[in-house]
Design an enzyme around this catalytic site. Structure first.
Site, PDB file in Angstrom:
ATOM      1  N   GLY A 189     -26.147  -9.583 -25.392  1.00 50.61           N
ATOM      2  CA  GLY A 189     -25.043  -9.176 -24.511  1.00 50.61           C
ATOM      3  C   GLY A 189     -25.494  -8.185 -23.456  1.00 50.61           C
ATOM      4  O   GLY A 189     -25.171  -8.324 -22.271  1.00 50.61           O
ATOM      5  N   CYS A 215     -30.832 -11.371 -32.170  1.00 51.05           N
ATOM      6  CA  CYS A 215     -30.999 -12.819 -32.029  1.00 51.05           C
ATOM      7  C   CYS A 215     -32.465 -13.197 -31.894  1.00 51.05           C
ATOM      8  O   CYS A 215     -32.969 -14.065 -32.600  1.00 51.05           O
ATOM      9  CB  CYS A 215     -30.206 -13.321 -30.825  1.00 51.05           C
ATOM     10  N   CYS A 268     -31.346 -15.210 -35.026  1.00 48.50           N
ATOM     11  CA  CYS A 268     -31.268 -16.651 -34.749  1.00 48.50           C
ATOM     12  C   CYS A 268     -32.627 -17.320 -34.531  1.00 48.50           C
ATOM     13  O   CYS A 268     -32.896 -18.377 -35.096  1.00 48.50           O
ATOM     14  CB  CYS A 268     -30.436 -16.911 -33.492  1.00 48.50           C
ATOM     15  N   LYS A 284     -35.117 -17.167 -37.545  1.00 47.75           N
ATOM     16  CA  LYS A 284     -34.435 -17.945 -38.598  1.00 47.75           C
ATOM     17  C   LYS A 284     -34.566 -19.443 -38.325  1.00 47.75           C
ATOM     18  O   LYS A 284     -34.929 -20.216 -39.184  1.00 47.75           O
ATOM     19  CB  LYS A 284     -32.963 -17.509 -38.649  1.00 47.75           C
ATOM     20  N   TYR A 287     -37.781 -11.673 -21.914  1.00 48.10           N
ATOM     21  CA  TYR A 287     -36.559 -10.876 -21.727  1.00 48.10           C
ATOM     22  C   TYR A 287     -36.837  -9.678 -20.826  1.00 48.10           C
ATOM     23  O   TYR A 287     -36.096  -9.371 -19.900  1.00 48.10           O
ATOM     24  CB  TYR A 287     -36.040 -10.378 -23.095  1.00 48.10           C
ATOM     25  N   TYR A 294     -22.901 -16.867 -43.810  1.00 43.52           N
ATOM     26  CA  TYR A 294     -23.880 -17.612 -43.004  1.00 43.52           C
ATOM     27  C   TYR A 294     -25.317 -17.303 -43.438  1.00 43.52           C
ATOM     28  O   TYR A 294     -26.114 -18.191 -43.694  1.00 43.52           O
ATOM     29  CB  TYR A 294     -23.819 -17.124 -41.554  1.00 43.52           C
ATOM     30  N   ILE A 295     -25.630 -15.990 -43.452  1.00 39.32           N
ATOM     31  CA  ILE A 295     -27.039 -15.610 -43.618  1.00 39.32           C
ATOM     32  C   ILE A 295     -27.520 -15.969 -45.022  1.00 39.32           C
ATOM     33  O   ILE A 295     -28.612 -16.515 -45.196  1.00 39.32           O
ATOM     34  CB  ILE A 295     -27.231 -14.102 -43.311  1.00 39.32           C
ATOM     35  N   GLU A 306     -27.953 -19.799 -45.322  1.00 39.06           N
ATOM     36  CA  GLU A 306     -29.087 -20.293 -44.530  1.00 39.06           C
ATOM     37  C   GLU A 306     -30.407 -19.940 -45.218  1.00 39.06           C
ATOM     38  O   GLU A 306     -31.291 -20.790 -45.363  1.00 39.06           O
ATOM     39  CB  GLU A 306     -29.035 -19.698 -43.120  1.00 39.06           C
ATOM     40  N   ALA A 362     -22.620 -23.233 -35.923  1.00 38.26           N
ATOM     41  CA  ALA A 362     -23.271 -24.046 -36.953  1.00 38.26           C
ATOM     42  C   ALA A 362     -23.862 -23.132 -38.000  1.00 38.26           C
ATOM     43  O   ALA A 362     -24.392 -22.070 -37.671  1.00 38.26           O
ATOM     44  CB  ALA A 362     -24.367 -24.903 -36.332  1.00 38.26           C
ATOM     45  N   HIS A 386     -24.154 -47.181 -32.027  1.00 38.72           N
ATOM     46  CA  HIS A 386     -24.533 -47.802 -33.291  1.00 38.72           C
ATOM     47  C   HIS A 386     -26.028 -48.091 -33.319  1.00 38.72           C
ATOM     48  O   HIS A 386     -26.572 -48.497 -32.309  1.00 38.72           O
ATOM     49  CB  HIS A 386     -23.744 -49.111 -33.457  1.00 38.72           C
ATOM     50  N   GLU A 410     -21.227 -41.967 -35.332  1.00 38.47           N
ATOM     51  CA  GLU A 410     -20.256 -42.936 -34.802  1.00 38.47           C
ATOM     52  C   GLU A 410     -18.957 -42.879 -35.612  1.00 38.47           C
ATOM     53  O   GLU A 410     -17.892 -43.242 -35.131  1.00 38.47           O
ATOM     54  CB  GLU A 410     -20.833 -44.353 -34.772  1.00 38.47           C
TER      55      GLU A 410
HETATM   56  P1  NDP Z   1     -20.746 -12.832 -43.581  1.00 38.23           P
HETATM   57  O1  NDP Z   1     -19.630 -11.930 -43.299  1.00 38.23           O
HETATM   58  O2  NDP Z   1     -20.730 -14.242 -43.087  1.00 38.23           O
HETATM   59  O3  NDP Z   1     -21.000 -12.889 -45.153  1.00 38.23           O
HETATM   60  C1  NDP Z   1     -21.141 -11.739 -45.907  1.00 38.23           C
HETATM   61  C2  NDP Z   1     -21.234 -12.140 -47.361  1.00 38.23           C
HETATM   62  O4  NDP Z   1     -21.532 -11.003 -48.148  1.00 38.23           O
HETATM   63  C3  NDP Z   1     -19.920 -12.701 -47.875  1.00 38.23           C
HETATM   64  O5  NDP Z   1     -20.224 -13.773 -48.741  1.00 38.23           O
HETATM   65  C4  NDP Z   1     -19.331 -11.517 -48.622  1.00 38.23           C
HETATM   66  O6  NDP Z   1     -18.504 -11.873 -49.683  1.00 38.23           O
HETATM   67  C5  NDP Z   1     -20.577 -10.874 -49.175  1.00 38.23           C
HETATM   68  N1  NDP Z   1     -20.391  -9.449 -49.451  1.00 38.23           N
HETATM   69  C6  NDP Z   1     -19.877  -8.505 -48.654  1.00 38.23           C
HETATM   70  N2  NDP Z   1     -19.886  -7.315 -49.254  1.00 38.23           N
HETATM   71  C7  NDP Z   1     -20.423  -7.497 -50.465  1.00 38.23           C
HETATM   72  C8  NDP Z   1     -20.684  -6.641 -51.553  1.00 38.23           C
HETATM   73  N3  NDP Z   1     -20.388  -5.355 -51.515  1.00 38.23           N
HETATM   74  N4  NDP Z   1     -21.244  -7.175 -52.661  1.00 38.23           N
HETATM   75  C9  NDP Z   1     -21.531  -8.482 -52.715  1.00 38.23           C
HETATM   76  N5  NDP Z   1     -21.312  -9.354 -51.701  1.00 38.23           N
HETATM   77  C10 NDP Z   1     -20.750  -8.865 -50.598  1.00 38.23           C
HETATM   78  O7  NDP Z   1     -22.021 -12.047 -43.071  1.00 38.23           O
HETATM   79  P2  NDP Z   1     -23.516 -12.463 -42.787  1.00 38.23           P
HETATM   80  O8  NDP Z   1     -24.258 -11.199 -42.988  1.00 38.23           O
HETATM   81  O9  NDP Z   1     -23.923 -13.665 -43.538  1.00 38.23           O
HETATM   82  O10 NDP Z   1     -23.481 -12.806 -41.254  1.00 38.23           O
HETATM   83  C11 NDP Z   1     -22.950 -11.875 -40.325  1.00 38.23           C
HETATM   84  C12 NDP Z   1     -22.449 -12.564 -39.105  1.00 38.23           C
HETATM   85  O11 NDP Z   1     -23.541 -12.966 -38.322  1.00 38.23           O
HETATM   86  C13 NDP Z   1     -21.670 -13.846 -39.378  1.00 38.23           C
HETATM   87  O12 NDP Z   1     -20.327 -13.593 -39.628  1.00 38.23           O
HETATM   88  C14 NDP Z   1     -21.878 -14.610 -38.130  1.00 38.23           C
HETATM   89  O13 NDP Z   1     -20.898 -14.214 -37.210  1.00 38.23           O
HETATM   90  C15 NDP Z   1     -23.248 -14.173 -37.667  1.00 38.23           C
HETATM   91  N6  NDP Z   1     -24.269 -15.186 -37.995  1.00 38.23           N
HETATM   92  C16 NDP Z   1     -24.194 -16.402 -37.418  1.00 38.23           C
HETATM   93  C17 NDP Z   1     -25.125 -17.370 -37.700  1.00 38.23           C
HETATM   94  C18 NDP Z   1     -25.019 -18.704 -37.070  1.00 38.23           C
HETATM   95  O14 NDP Z   1     -24.285 -18.859 -36.099  1.00 38.23           O
HETATM   96  N7  NDP Z   1     -25.710 -19.710 -37.572  1.00 38.23           N
HETATM   97  C19 NDP Z   1     -26.236 -17.116 -38.617  1.00 38.23           C
HETATM   98  C20 NDP Z   1     -26.208 -15.814 -39.183  1.00 38.23           C
HETATM   99  C21 NDP Z   1     -25.252 -14.886 -38.870  1.00 38.23           C
HETATM  100  P3  NDP Z   1     -16.913 -12.173 -49.469  1.00 38.23           P
HETATM  101  O15 NDP Z   1     -16.820 -13.500 -48.821  1.00 38.23           O
HETATM  102  O16 NDP Z   1     -16.394 -12.169 -50.865  1.00 38.23           O
HETATM  103  O17 NDP Z   1     -16.388 -11.051 -48.637  1.00 38.23           O
END
Ligand code: NDP
Length: 456
Positions: free
Chosen positions: A15, A42, A47, A50, A98, A178-179, A182, A345, A439, A444
């Site tokens: 950003g 990123c 990203c 990764k 960059y 997500y993380i 992945e 994604a 096809h 499709e």
């Molecule tokens: P997310 O918010 O997607 O996931 C966090 C995970 O950690 C959830 O499963 C959550 O559980 C769990 N969690 C949170 N607190 C605790 C805790 N105290 N103890 C145990 N588990 C816990 O965050 P990420 O870090 O995976 O990703 C951050 C952001 O980065 C994403 O929201 C996305 O916007 C971006 N991102 C995008 C990607 C892409 O576009 N491909 C790839 C990677 C990141 P619960 O669900 O129960 O709260």
């Protein structure tokens, strides 16, 4: 009052760099401070590295498939010490680009930490200070580590995962977002014994429920030892066969030993220690900077974009927010970044691409028709791999508009980008139906689903 700069940007990630570069191209005098490496999360530890690891992790299963397709080919194992330097060389190259693009646009780059002294002044860790008509905070976010005993000393986060000295034979991934999903697929694909523990009932909370279940099943089938309703209770260092390892106890009483424990337990905004509150900038409960539709904070000369505002935490969104800020402030054309129907994604194996509403969100809004096809694609069924793909459309009964599109398949990240154009344009189910199939492809199916699977 004459300012040193028209714009001072804090943070050299997606950003901040976009805003700084585009503002400089309008003729504005721009300064930007970055305390770590240009490119931000990123490019440096998100990203890009990764995705390169996602690519690397696909070749193991691909070489097995090659054998099944008739190739006389002896598979090998993944060599982290060969891959890691290549990965880091690529990140250095991108960081250089960059820096060059921003400098080339005429901005001054400071390799320093900046803090805000007052609404028009920034102070750098080098001791310099500058005045600026506008300040843009684009400091991103950082991984959040829970207070689990042993986690701070022994756990790693996505910040450290690209720098590991040795490739883990056994890794535990904690989290279900997500993380976590992945990296579970990445390490599994690269040949590590991979466990994933998630505290909730199903991974990927907030996404379409049917897809969450489908994906969890496929992640398990590909070899990830995925457990839901399970958290780490505590962890300790231990020695096994002369190696330093980590002993982990789960909340259900289980014990296991791993080489690494990766906490992917969410991210928090990087807003601490920047002098924001002292300058009058209002923060939210998680420390996110509160902004209006134009990314302006409660202090009129200070704006913020990207993950530090915790709106939609995705690189392309931060870039759009940065560009909209410049359009508003430097081109006299008030522009709101568009947060509607942002596609994304999850780069699991298989991938999950999504745009628009989940079935649950759509149903809360209005009566819907759901079209869903899950089937074994030709490429997999030919070699007896029992893995299905899923294509799902959520359609408004009243307008017939496609409100959501969900795809789980290899390459779904690429597919959803194109489907997102149609959804963003407001395409109806009829528009999809009028489109002739390509096809033979798996995608499709998206134009061939004739009868709703479910109707409200
Ligand atoms: P997310 O918010 O997607 O996931 C966090 C995970 O950690 C959830 O499963 C959550 O559980 C769990 N969690 C949170 N607190 C605790 C805790 N105290 N103890 C145990 N588990 C816990 O965050 P990420 O870090 O995976 O990703 C951050 C952001 O980065 C994403 O929201 C996305 O916007 C971006 N991102 C995008 C990607 C892409 O576009 N491909 C790839 C990677 C990141 P619960 O669900 O129960 O709260």
């Amino acid at each position: 009052m004459a300012f040193d700069y028209d714009l001072f940007v804090i943070g050299g990630g997606s950003g901040g760099v976009r805003a700084g570069r585009v503002a400089a191209q309008t003729g504005a005098r721009v300064g930007l401070a970055e305390e770590f490496r240009m490119g931000g999360t990123c490019v440096i530890r998100g990203c890009v590295p990764k995705k390169l690891m996602v690519f690397a992790s696909g070749y193991g299963p691909a070489s097995e498939a090659a054998r099944a397709y008739g190739w006389d080919y002896e598979g090998g194992t993944f060599n982290w010490s060969r891959f890691r330097p290549m990965l880091h060389r690529e990140l250095e190259r991108l960081e250089g680009i960059y820096r060059k693009n921003l400098g080339g646009a005429g901005a001054d780059i400071f390799d320093a930490r900046a803090t805000i002294r007052d609404p028009h002044t920034v102070e750098l860790s080098t001791g310099e200070s500058f005045t600026a008509k506008h300040i843009l905070v684009a400091t991103g976010g950082r991984p959040f580590l829970p207070g689990t005993p042993g986690a701070a000393e022994l756990g790693i986060t996505s910040n450290e995962v690209f720098d590991l000295d040795a490739f883990p034979e056994r890794i535990l991934i904690v989290g279900g977002g997500y993380i976590a999903c992945e990296f579970a697929c990445i390490f599994n694909g690269l040949g590590a014994h991979t466990a994933q523990w998630y505290r909730g009932a199903q991974i990927l909370r907030g996404f379409d429920d049917e897809v969450r279940g489908f994906l969890a099943e496929h992640i398990r089938d590909r070899g990830v030892d995925l457990h839901v309703g399970l958290e780490v209770e505590r962890m300790e260092r231990c020695a096994e066969n002369g190696r330093d390892r980590i002993w982990v106890k789960g909340t259900d009483g289980r014990e296991d030993i791993f080489d690494q424990v990766l906490f992917a337990t969410g991210r928090v905004p990087n807003s601490d220690g920047l002098g924001l509150e002292e300058a009058g900038v209002k923060l939210g409960r998680k420390g996110e900077i509160l902004v209006d539709d134009y990314s302006q904070t409660s202090v009129p000369s200070i704006y913020a974009v990207g993950d530090v505002t915790d709106r939609i935490n995705l690189t392309p969104v931060a870039i759009r927010e940065g560009a909209a800020f410049v359009e508003t402030v430097f081109n006299g054309n008030p522009t709101k970044p568009d947060h509607e129907n942002v596609a994304s994604a999850v780069f699991t194996q298989p991938e999950y691409g999504t745009v628009g509403l989940s079935e649950e969100q759509a149903r809360d809004q209005e009566p819907i028709d759901v079209y869903c096809a899950a089937f074994r694609p030709m490429q997999k069924s030919f070699i007896g791999v029992n893995e299905r793909v899923l294509f799902k459309l959520i359609v408004s009964q009243a307008t017939q508009k496609v409100l959501g599109c969900h795809i789980v398949a290899d390459g779904a990240g690429e597919m959803i980008q194109l489907a997102a154009v149609a959804v963003k344009m407001g395409a109806t189910k009829e528009d999809f139906d009028r489109t002739v199939a390509v096809h033979p492809t798996m995608s499709e199916e998206i134009v061939l689903m004739k009868t709703p699977t479910r109707r409200d």
